[in-house]
Write a protein that holds these residues in place. Sequence first.
Motif, short mmCIF file in Angstrom:
data_model
loop_
_atom_site.label_atom_id
_atom_site.label_comp_id
_atom_site.label_asym_id
_atom_site.label_seq_id
_atom_site.Cartn_x
_atom_site.Cartn_y
_atom_site.Cartn_z
N GLU A 12 27.69 -3.37 -14.35
CA GLU A 12 27.16 -1.91 -14.44
C GLU A 12 28.00 -1.24 -13.15
O GLU A 12 28.18 -0.12 -13.25
N ALA A 13 28.31 -1.97 -12.09
CA ALA A 13 29.14 -1.35 -11.05
C ALA A 13 30.46 -0.77 -12.03
O ALA A 13 30.90 0.33 -11.78
N VAL A 14 31.18 -1.54 -12.59
CA VAL A 14 32.26 -1.21 -13.25
C VAL A 14 32.09 0.04 -14.20
O VAL A 14 32.83 0.90 -14.05
N PHE A 217 37.29 -1.30 -10.55
CA PHE A 217 36.47 -2.51 -10.02
C PHE A 217 35.59 -2.22 -8.67
O PHE A 217 35.30 -3.10 -8.11
N GLY A 218 35.71 -0.89 -8.12
CA GLY A 218 35.30 -0.68 -7.01
C GLY A 218 35.92 -0.78 -5.84
O GLY A 218 35.36 -0.65 -4.85
N TRP A 227 32.29 6.89 -3.29
CA TRP A 227 31.67 6.71 -4.91
C TRP A 227 32.07 5.57 -5.53
O TRP A 227 31.65 5.47 -6.68
N LEU A 228 33.02 4.93 -4.98
CA LEU A 228 33.28 3.84 -5.72
C LEU A 228 32.13 2.49 -5.47
O LEU A 228 31.73 2.26 -4.11
N ILE A 229 31.85 1.47 -6.50
CA ILE A 229 30.74 0.65 -6.25
C ILE A 229 31.59 -0.83 -6.28
O ILE A 229 32.02 -1.08 -7.20
N PRO A 230 31.61 -1.39 -5.28
CA PRO A 230 32.28 -2.83 -5.33
C PRO A 230 31.62 -3.49 -6.31
O PRO A 230 30.29 -3.71 -6.55
N SER A 231 32.49 -4.43 -7.19
CA SER A 231 31.80 -5.09 -8.21
C SER A 231 31.65 -6.49 -8.14
O SER A 231 31.19 -7.27 -8.83
#
Length: 352
Positions: A12-14, A217-218, A227-231
Amino acid sequence: MSSRTIVTIDREAVRRNVASVFARSNKQIFAVVKNNAYNLGMIEMVATLMEAGVRHFAVAEVYEAIEIKTNFPDSYVLAMNPASHFKEVRLHGVALGIPSLDWLTRHQADLSGIELHLKVNVGMNRFGVSSLQEALSVLETVREQDLALTGLYTHFPLADEPGADHDGQVERFLEITDVLRTKQSFPYIHAENSATIVKHDPRLAFCNYVRPGIFLFGYSPIEKMDWLIPSLRMTTEVVEIRQVEAGEHVGYGTSYTAPETIRVAVLPVGYGDGVVRGRSSLPVIINGKRYPIISKLFMSHTFIAIDSTVQIGDKVVLYGDGIEIDDITRTGTANNSEQMCARSWRLTHRYL
């Protein structure tokens, strides 16, 4: 039996990162998924990206492209390294990058029925034509052989370097592409990698695709992007606790000497599992508290200085909960892509 070190990958992060990249670029995405999708799993990541609306992918090698096309026949895949297996390329409908005029000249008789993307070299000196004359010679050869030249691209090698000559790189790209675009139509024009997307350079408005990799991939090769979400999350556990007296050493040689009597936790993971030695620049997390890594990482073990609250069997967070791959990279002791690609698949991997 699974390993005690567990890697969890958040799909979901991706998907959310894809949406963020699209919102910020307002262009279609050519997703870079080379090296097993940054070692997150090619099939799982391509499936996730396609769920998020991505249909175009870039890889290094033809075998990677064939893996994607075999499992996702509706995808469009560009292999960017110099290729030679043209029968397989044609069979699977893989597009190829033109790495040089010499490569095109040598293989022109084998390229019928294969879509080609011309790369422009703006300073990396890895692949691509370096002058307008070379580019026009490519165009002439393509027309003489009735080849399918559908793409035009570059890679900005200094995009993630502070104070780098971004303007000069863009200008070199424009010097060639401005002329080529008057002579040839290109359905695919892609130049903006992860580090370049956030520059919002209006001179690249004619590019209809962006080509991010690690952003999806965050992780960021430049400054922190909120705004990036680590995956990726990696955890292990404490398998042994030792009391080490003042003056005694921990690990091979004398790389760490206890300044006083301390408790040391042994973790069953090391550089042989892909935890790069630069990871030791930041602590790990046990029961919500941070503890420093001491001594050098071993192939299969890591040492942590702990207090009396830590017990054998406690879970240890190596990546996640506020200590991310990018944080270690910004200490100057590691690289985010290196940390992702070094990780061993002998560890247990799970997908959310």
